[in-house]
Design an enzyme around this catalytic site. Structure first.
Site, mmCIF file in Angstrom:
data_model
loop_
_atom_site.group_PDB
_atom_site.id
_atom_site.type_symbol
_atom_site.label_atom_id
_atom_site.label_comp_id
_atom_site.label_asym_id
_atom_site.label_seq_id
_atom_site.Cartn_x
_atom_site.Cartn_y
_atom_site.Cartn_z
ATOM 1 N N GLU A 340 0.828 -1.191 0.000
ATOM 2 C CA GLU A 340 0.000 0.000 0.000
ATOM 3 C C GLU A 340 0.873 1.256 0.000
ATOM 4 O O GLU A 340 1.796 1.364 0.800
ATOM 5 C CB GLU A 340 -0.889 0.039 1.241
ATOM 6 N N CYS A 341 0.585 2.165 -0.881
ATOM 7 C CA CYS A 341 1.192 3.495 -0.902
ATOM 8 C C CYS A 341 2.723 3.433 -0.811
ATOM 9 O O CYS A 341 3.389 3.109 -1.783
ATOM 10 C CB CYS A 341 0.593 4.369 0.187
ATOM 11 N N GLY A 342 3.316 3.696 0.366
ATOM 12 C CA GLY A 342 4.764 3.671 0.491
ATOM 13 C C GLY A 342 5.357 2.321 0.135
ATOM 14 O O GLY A 342 6.428 2.236 -0.473
ATOM 15 N N MET A 345 5.382 2.154 -3.571
ATOM 16 C CA MET A 345 6.485 2.960 -4.097
ATOM 17 C C MET A 345 7.803 2.185 -4.050
ATOM 18 O O MET A 345 8.608 2.227 -4.978
ATOM 19 C CB MET A 345 6.598 4.261 -3.288
#
Length: 468
Positions: A340-342, A345
């Site tokens: 998720e998200c970070g 990334m």
């Protein structure tokens, strides 16, 4: 069920809810009380402060994520053994979904759990104008939950002057005030407050804040208000309705699958109830650090890479070549991965930090992650899969997005729906064993997601055992 409880609400963001809440938690802990903290809404950082004070996890409660019944049950599940439960509100007391709906608001949470509200008002620079402000908030309180007021950032002299005016005008107690203390300041960054570990002399700051609040607020009266909260229905249907079947099946078929969860300075955004959902579905949770460890735990059958601040540690993450190679290998071996998200990334080919320096990452996602300097996505969403994988057909899971980064490859296997505007967009790589993208998910809103994640991890464990 008797569950003493209060909710610390406010007239708006930046009014001092977190400071007052943490100081109150510290005081109650000093008094030897068993305290359970909660945070209204999808915030990750405020619960970190609660945990720093109490030494135990704080829980998120969100009426948009889980509706009225399950939200109340999630509260009761954790509050049952506490001497007092303290909920910290979100934004202004009545600010909910899209800023205009009641769902997700602190007042909606207080309503669903029948919790007395202590309203924190930033009184700095105000005089008698505070009276119509209070009148407005009380007029919206149709079931009379606001039981006390704390004036923040004001002087003792003004407090003594305005208190009788307030109590003569309205059926509400003024419990005290908190003076304007410039040295007691919790700094923020683009995703909220800085983490407790980043606050210099955090323990000293907490002690000083609690000492001050204990002198200026009637804590005994506040506790009495919490004790006066109505009794709640006993018993929870969460275990038998939402969980259990999958867990029994998994346990009968062998060892519990192990899900390795990234947790360090770079990856720190996770919901306690998400981890609990995985455990209820039959998983064993172990933690590891993509920053400091050399590899994924050997016993891992699945990976959970939550959000956080990987951009602040991009250089260090990039330099940990053995960890990057191991995660890449696990992805090639089809180990189940949720990111998720970070965490998403981190799985890219490259990631840019806030200074626009580019660093190599795990290379699992076929794209590059870059800093935009502005909010790309913000707010609640409801996710559906185009093809059923982690969710049953015709179902969805709720979550939210809040990120300043974007990607050249966001994925297009899911559709995100904005609940207020109705806007839709494609996102997430959701194939076979992977579910990776920018959205943060709340598993209790769709328990089958956690169950299917664990099932995939179990299947991976079984394959690995056969191959070995």
């Amino acid at each position: 069920m008797r569950a003493p409880r209060i909710l610390i609400g406010a007239t708006g963001s930046g009014s001092g809810k977190t400071t007052i809440t943490c100081a109150l938690l510290e005081i109650l802990k000093r008094q030897g009380k068993k305290v359970q903290a909660f945070k209204c809404g999808p915030d990750y950082i405020d619960p970190m402060f609660h945990r720093t004070v109490l030494g135990i996890p704080s829980k998120n409660l969100d009426t948009f994520f889980t509706g009225e019944k399950m939200t109340a049950e999630l509260f009761m599940e954790s509050a049952v053994n506490a001497d007092i439960s303290v909920m910290e509100g979100v934004m202004g007391l009545y600010d909910g979904l899209g800023g205009i709906r009641k769902e997700g608001s602190a007042y909606d949470l207080a309503t669903v759990t029948d919790t007395p509200v202590i309203l924190v008002i930033d009184a700095h620079g105000m005089g008698r104008s505070i009276l119509p402000l209070i009148a407005g908030f009380l007029s919206y309180d149709t079931i009379h939950l606001i039981r006390g007021i704390i004036l923040n950032r004001t002087s003792g002299a003004f407090f003594e002057t305005i208190r009788p005016e307030i109590e003569e005008s309205f059926p509400v107690e003024v419990l005290g005030y908190f003076p304007n203390q410039k040295e007691i300041l919790l700094e923020s960054r683009h995703l909220g407050l800085k983490r407790p570990e980043e606050v210099e002399k955090m323990a000293e700051l907490l002690a000083k804040t609690a000492d001050m609040l204990e002198k200026t607020v009637d804590i005994d009266r506040l506790f009495a208000i919490a004790e006066g909260a109505s009794e709640l229905p006993e018993g929870s249907t969460l275990e038998k309705d939402s969980y259990g079947k999958q867990k029994v099946h998994l346990q009968k078929s062998g060892k519990r699958p192990v899900i390795a969860v990234a947790r360090d300075e770079a990856f720190c955004f996770y919901y306690e109830d998400n981890l609990k959902a995985l455990e209820k579905a039959g998983a064993e949770i172990v933690f590891f650090s993509p920053l400091h460890d050399g590899s994924v735990p050997k016993e891992a059958d699945g990976l959970l890479l939550p959000g956080g601040y990987p951009e602040l540690y991009a250089k260090e993450l990039s330099e940990n070549k053995t960890m990057l190679a191991d995660i890449r290998e696990k992805a090639e071996l089809a180990m189940p991965i949720v990111a998720e998200c970070g965490g998403f990334m981190y799985l890219h080919q490259t990631m840019e930090d806030t200074e626009h320096h580019v660093y190599e990452m795990a290379g699992v996602v076929p794209g590059d992650c870059f800093y935009t300097g502005k909010l790309v996505r913000f707010g609640y969403i409801e996710l559906t899969e185009k093809e059923s994988n982690f969710l049953p057909e015709n179902s969805s899971i709720k979550g939210h997005e809040f990120h300043y980064f974007d990607s050249t490859a966001n994925g297009d296997d899911c559709v995100a729906l904005k609940p207020v505007s109705g806007k839709k967009y494609d996102c997430v790589f959701d194939k076979n064993s992977c579910f990776v993208g920018f959205p943060h998910l709340y598993y209790p809103s769709a328990p089958q997601f956690a169950e299917n994640f664990v099932k995939k991890a179990k299947n991976y464990a079984d394959r690995s055992e056969v191959n070995s």
